[in-house]
Design a protein around this motif. Structure first.
Motif, PDB file in Angstrom:
ATOM      1  N   PHE A  43       0.828  -1.210   0.000  1.00 41.48           N
ATOM      2  CA  PHE A  43       0.000   0.000   0.000  1.00 41.48           C
ATOM      3  C   PHE A  43       0.870   1.271   0.000  1.00 41.48           C
ATOM      4  O   PHE A  43       0.901   1.986  -1.001  1.00 41.48           O
ATOM      5  CB  PHE A  43      -0.946   0.004   1.207  1.00 41.48           C
ATOM      6  N   LEU A  44       1.572   1.498   1.080  1.00 47.50           N
ATOM      7  CA  LEU A  44       2.299   2.772   1.205  1.00 47.50           C
ATOM      8  C   LEU A  44       3.418   2.930   0.162  1.00 47.50           C
ATOM      9  O   LEU A  44       3.458   3.923  -0.566  1.00 47.50           O
ATOM     10  CB  LEU A  44       2.906   2.893   2.612  1.00 47.50           C
ATOM     11  N   LEU A  45       4.287   1.941   0.087  1.00 47.95           N
ATOM     12  CA  LEU A  45       5.463   2.094  -0.795  1.00 47.95           C
ATOM     13  C   LEU A  45       5.092   2.124  -2.286  1.00 47.95           C
ATOM     14  O   LEU A  45       5.643   2.938  -3.027  1.00 47.95           O
ATOM     15  CB  LEU A  45       6.491   0.998  -0.493  1.00 47.95           C
ATOM     16  N   PRO A  46       4.161   1.272  -2.768  1.00 54.44           N
ATOM     17  CA  PRO A  46       3.796   1.367  -4.197  1.00 54.44           C
ATOM     18  C   PRO A  46       3.175   2.709  -4.566  1.00 54.44           C
ATOM     19  O   PRO A  46       3.439   3.249  -5.648  1.00 54.44           O
ATOM     20  CB  PRO A  46       2.781   0.240  -4.395  1.00 54.44           C
ATOM     21  N   ILE A  47       2.382   3.265  -3.627  1.00 56.18           N
ATOM     22  CA  ILE A  47       1.770   4.583  -3.908  1.00 56.18           C
ATOM     23  C   ILE A  47       2.875   5.641  -4.004  1.00 56.18           C
ATOM     24  O   ILE A  47       2.874   6.476  -4.911  1.00 56.18           O
ATOM     25  CB  ILE A  47       0.717   4.937  -2.831  1.00 56.18           C
ATOM     26  N   LEU A  48       3.807   5.557  -3.088  1.00 57.93           N
ATOM     27  CA  LEU A  48       4.938   6.503  -3.099  1.00 57.93           C
ATOM     28  C   LEU A  48       5.752   6.352  -4.387  1.00 57.93           C
ATOM     29  O   LEU A  48       6.126   7.354  -5.032  1.00 57.93           O
ATOM     30  CB  LEU A  48       5.820   6.219  -1.868  1.00 57.93           C
ATOM     31  N   ALA A  49       6.009   5.109  -4.786  1.00 56.18           N
ATOM     32  CA  ALA A  49       6.794   4.857  -6.009  1.00 56.18           C
ATOM     33  C   ALA A  49       6.048   5.366  -7.243  1.00 56.18           C
ATOM     34  O   ALA A  49       6.651   5.962  -8.151  1.00 56.18           O
ATOM     35  CB  ALA A  49       7.083   3.374  -6.140  1.00 56.18           C
ATOM     36  N   THR A  50       4.724   5.147  -7.279  1.00 57.08           N
ATOM     37  CA  THR A  50       3.929   5.597  -8.430  1.00 57.08           C
ATOM     38  C   THR A  50       3.855   7.118  -8.480  1.00 57.08           C
ATOM     39  O   THR A  50       3.951   7.722  -9.557  1.00 57.08           O
ATOM     40  CB  THR A  50       2.510   4.990  -8.365  1.00 57.08           C
TER      41      THR A  50
ATOM     42  N   PRO B  34       5.824  10.190 -26.072  1.00 61.41           N
ATOM     43  CA  PRO B  34       4.459  10.287 -25.537  1.00 61.41           C
ATOM     44  C   PRO B  34       3.822   8.920 -25.249  1.00 61.41           C
ATOM     45  O   PRO B  34       3.023   8.802 -24.322  1.00 61.41           O
ATOM     46  CB  PRO B  34       3.695  11.018 -26.653  1.00 61.41           C
ATOM     47  N   LEU B  35       4.180   7.901 -26.012  1.00 60.32           N
ATOM     48  CA  LEU B  35       3.592   6.576 -25.759  1.00 60.32           C
ATOM     49  C   LEU B  35       4.068   6.016 -24.411  1.00 60.32           C
ATOM     50  O   LEU B  35       3.326   5.278 -23.752  1.00 60.32           O
ATOM     51  CB  LEU B  35       3.948   5.595 -26.882  1.00 60.32           C
ATOM     52  N   ALA B  36       5.282   6.364 -24.006  1.00 60.68           N
ATOM     53  CA  ALA B  36       5.782   5.926 -22.694  1.00 60.68           C
ATOM     54  C   ALA B  36       4.955   6.595 -21.595  1.00 60.68           C
ATOM     55  O   ALA B  36       4.565   5.950 -20.612  1.00 60.68           O
ATOM     56  CB  ALA B  36       7.254   6.291 -22.545  1.00 60.68           C
ATOM     57  N   PHE B  37       4.660   7.873 -21.779  1.00 58.87           N
ATOM     58  CA  PHE B  37       3.830   8.613 -20.822  1.00 58.87           C
ATOM     59  C   PHE B  37       2.455   7.955 -20.711  1.00 58.87           C
ATOM     60  O   PHE B  37       1.938   7.720 -19.618  1.00 58.87           O
ATOM     61  CB  PHE B  37       3.700  10.066 -21.314  1.00 58.87           C
ATOM     62  N   LEU B  38       1.883   7.615 -21.868  1.00 60.45           N
ATOM     63  CA  LEU B  38       0.557   6.984 -21.877  1.00 60.45           C
ATOM     64  C   LEU B  38       0.598   5.585 -21.267  1.00 60.45           C
ATOM     65  O   LEU B  38      -0.333   5.186 -20.569  1.00 60.45           O
ATOM     66  CB  LEU B  38       0.033   6.903 -23.316  1.00 60.45           C
ATOM     67  N   THR B  39       1.663   4.837 -21.544  1.00 57.22           N
ATOM     68  CA  THR B  39       1.786   3.492 -20.983  1.00 57.22           C
ATOM     69  C   THR B  39       1.831   3.566 -19.459  1.00 57.22           C
ATOM     70  O   THR B  39       1.192   2.767 -18.767  1.00 57.22           O
ATOM     71  CB  THR B  39       3.065   2.798 -21.513  1.00 57.22           C
ATOM     72  N   PHE B  40       2.571   4.547 -18.954  1.00 56.14           N
ATOM     73  CA  PHE B  40       2.626   4.755 -17.508  1.00 56.14           C
ATOM     74  C   PHE B  40       1.227   5.041 -16.969  1.00 56.14           C
ATOM     75  O   PHE B  40       0.791   4.450 -15.981  1.00 56.14           O
ATOM     76  CB  PHE B  40       3.568   5.928 -17.185  1.00 56.14           C
ATOM     77  N   LEU B  41       0.532   5.937 -17.673  1.00 56.62           N
ATOM     78  CA  LEU B  41      -0.774   6.422 -17.207  1.00 56.62           C
ATOM     79  C   LEU B  41      -1.874   5.374 -17.352  1.00 56.62           C
ATOM     80  O   LEU B  41      -2.739   5.239 -16.481  1.00 56.62           O
ATOM     81  CB  LEU B  41      -1.134   7.662 -18.035  1.00 56.62           C
ATOM     82  N   ILE B  42      -1.853   4.610 -18.434  1.00 55.66           N
ATOM     83  CA  ILE B  42      -2.975   3.721 -18.746  1.00 55.66           C
ATOM     84  C   ILE B  42      -2.740   2.280 -18.277  1.00 55.66           C
ATOM     85  O   ILE B  42      -3.690   1.571 -17.972  1.00 55.66           O
ATOM     86  CB  ILE B  42      -3.273   3.767 -20.271  1.00 55.66           C
ATOM     87  N   ILE B  43      -1.478   1.861 -18.194  1.00 57.90           N
ATOM     88  CA  ILE B  43      -1.206   0.473 -17.783  1.00 57.90           C
ATOM     89  C   ILE B  43      -0.507   0.416 -16.407  1.00 57.90           C
ATOM     90  O   ILE B  43      -0.993  -0.251 -15.494  1.00 57.90           O
ATOM     91  CB  ILE B  43      -0.353  -0.267 -18.851  1.00 57.90           C
ATOM     92  N   ALA B  45       0.175   2.680 -13.816  1.00 58.79           N
ATOM     93  CA  ALA B  45      -0.488   3.224 -12.622  1.00 58.79           C
ATOM     94  C   ALA B  45      -1.774   2.443 -12.278  1.00 58.79           C
ATOM     95  O   ALA B  45      -1.973   2.109 -11.111  1.00 58.79           O
ATOM     96  CB  ALA B  45      -0.773   4.708 -12.818  1.00 58.79           C
ATOM     97  N   PRO B  46      -2.641   2.109 -13.247  1.00 55.20           N
ATOM     98  CA  PRO B  46      -3.843   1.336 -12.894  1.00 55.20           C
ATOM     99  C   PRO B  46      -3.528  -0.050 -12.322  1.00 55.20           C
ATOM    100  O   PRO B  46      -4.221  -0.511 -11.416  1.00 55.20           O
ATOM    101  CB  PRO B  46      -4.606   1.212 -14.225  1.00 55.20           C
ATOM    102  N   LEU B  47      -2.483  -0.734 -12.836  1.00 53.56           N
ATOM    103  CA  LEU B  47      -2.131  -2.052 -12.290  1.00 53.56           C
ATOM    104  C   LEU B  47      -1.783  -1.933 -10.805  1.00 53.56           C
ATOM    105  O   LEU B  47      -2.237  -2.733  -9.979  1.00 53.56           O
ATOM    106  CB  LEU B  47      -0.936  -2.650 -13.053  1.00 53.56           C
ATOM    107  N   VAL B  48      -0.987  -0.916 -10.464  1.00 49.72           N
ATOM    108  CA  VAL B  48      -0.630  -0.691  -9.058  1.00 49.72           C
ATOM    109  C   VAL B  48      -1.884  -0.366  -8.250  1.00 49.72           C
ATOM    110  O   VAL B  48      -2.091  -0.909  -7.150  1.00 49.72           O
ATOM    111  CB  VAL B  48       0.424   0.436  -8.931  1.00 49.72           C
ATOM    112  N   ALA B  49      -2.744   0.482  -8.816  1.00 49.82           N
ATOM    113  CA  ALA B  49      -3.970   0.876  -8.102  1.00 49.82           C
ATOM    114  C   ALA B  49      -4.849  -0.354  -7.836  1.00 49.82           C
ATOM    115  O   ALA B  49      -5.361  -0.532  -6.724  1.00 49.82           O
ATOM    116  CB  ALA B  49      -4.727   1.922  -8.918  1.00 49.82           C
ATOM    117  N   ILE B  50      -5.003  -1.218  -8.832  1.00 45.22           N
ATOM    118  CA  ILE B  50      -5.844  -2.419  -8.647  1.00 45.22           C
ATOM    119  C   ILE B  50      -5.213  -3.333  -7.594  1.00 45.22           C
ATOM    120  O   ILE B  50      -5.909  -3.887  -6.738  1.00 45.22           O
ATOM    121  CB  ILE B  50      -6.030  -3.166  -9.995  1.00 45.22           C
ATOM    122  N   GLY B  51      -3.883  -3.471  -7.641  1.00 45.99           N
ATOM    123  CA  GLY B  51      -3.180  -4.288  -6.647  1.00 45.99           C
ATOM    124  C   GLY B  51      -3.379  -3.762  -5.238  1.00 45.99           C
ATOM    125  O   GLY B  51      -3.650  -4.520  -4.304  1.00 45.99           O
ATOM    126  N   VAL B  52      -3.262  -2.433  -5.081  1.00 42.97           N
ATOM    127  CA  VAL B  52      -3.436  -1.806  -3.765  1.00 42.97           C
ATOM    128  C   VAL B  52      -4.869  -2.031  -3.264  1.00 42.97           C
ATOM    129  O   VAL B  52      -5.091  -2.414  -2.105  1.00 42.97           O
ATOM    130  CB  VAL B  52      -3.094  -0.298  -3.853  1.00 42.97           C
TER     131      VAL B  52
END
Lengths: 210, 64
Positions: A43-50, B34-43, B45-52
């Motif tokens: 939770f904390l570290l991945p959010i910080l990394a992102t 720009p595709l790297a920026f979009l990959t970060f934004l669309i793939i 960051a959401p993967l991390v968000a879903i994991g969290v």
């Protein structure tokens, strides 16, 4: 010395490895202590990394080479090297009136609270057109709206060369009209030679584009 | 499936999603485009968000 970007990447790599470790050993998250440990790693570290990664992406997207990475922008990049001080972007770029590594961003993003966000939003549209729309020729590309004087005045307002330039006092009201935005800095007869990519192949250049 | 096993299973999924997201994010930093920026934004960051969110959900479900 390690740069912030390198530290951020190392941090992301460490968090990644810890997440992999926990994925293979989920039993470590058992018990109260394990849950606190898992809470930090998942939770904390991945959010910080992102958050750190996102900040780095935003900074990268301000770079001149980022804007010029699309083929259609190549001629605009070359226009920064025109061997003629009459060309406004070339004069700014070559004399370091704008940071060279953020040349496009310095003039084409608004100096307002959401100026950077608006630029990114427009950028998304550019990516869409690049891959799914009809890509215009470089000489067909136009600004969405007239170039705002506020962008010029952000740096030039108050500067002695700007205030005292004789051409700016051709008539008493000129500077007032510029400040109020009723007359563009790029009006005909003023600073009206901009990127001029239509004639780029006939131009002479200070240096070849790196 | 026992509650403890379910929690561990969700923790594993969360770890995999977060690791995959961070891997994608790391890869985008080596490409200025720009595709790297979009990959970060669309793939990425959401993967991390879903994991969290999967991890938070597993904590909540275990508590209940």
């Amino acid at each position: 010395m390690l740069s912030l970007a390198i530290i951020g990447r190392l941090f992301t790599a460490v968090v990644l490895l810890m997440a992999v470790w926990l994925a293979f050993r989920p039993d470590l998250a058992r018990g109260r202590g394990g849950k606190v440990f898992a809470f930090a790693i998942l939770f904390l570290l991945p959010i910080l990394a992102t958050w750190g990664g996102g900040t780095e992406q935003m900074e990268t997207s301000k770079q001149t080479r980022f804007c010029l990475s699309c083929h259609v922008m190549t001629d605009f990049g070359r226009s920064l090297y025109y061997d003629d001080p009459g060309y406004l972007p070339a004069a700014h770029y070559q004399n370091r009136r704008i940071p060279r590594d953020q040349a496009c961003y310095a003039c084409h993003s608004g100096y307002t609270y959401f100026g950077g966000v608006k630029s990114k939003w427009r950028g998304l549209r550019h990516v869409y057109v690049q891959y799914f729309g009809n890509v215009p020729r470089p000489n067909e590309i136009r600004l969405y709206s007239p170039f705002p004087n506020a962008t010029c005045l952000h740096c030039h307002e108050g500067a002695r060369t700007f205030e005292e330039k004789s051409a700016h006092h051709r008539d008493a009201e000129l500077l007032n009209r510029v400040r109020s935005g009723t007359q563009s800095c790029m009006s005909s007869g003023c600073h009206d030679i901009i990127h001029e990519v239509a004639g780029i192949n006939e131009g002479t250049f200070w240096k070849e584009t790196p | 499936m026992m509650p403890a096993e379910r929690f561990e299973s969700r923790t594993r999924i969360s770890g995999i999603l977060i690791a995959a997201g961070l891997l994608v994010q790391s890869a985008t930093h080596f490409w200025v485009h720009p595709l790297a920026f979009l990959t970060f934004l669309i793939i990425g960051a959401p993967l991390v968000a879903i994991g969290v969110f999967t991890f938070l959900y597993s904590l909540l479900m275990e508590r209940n």
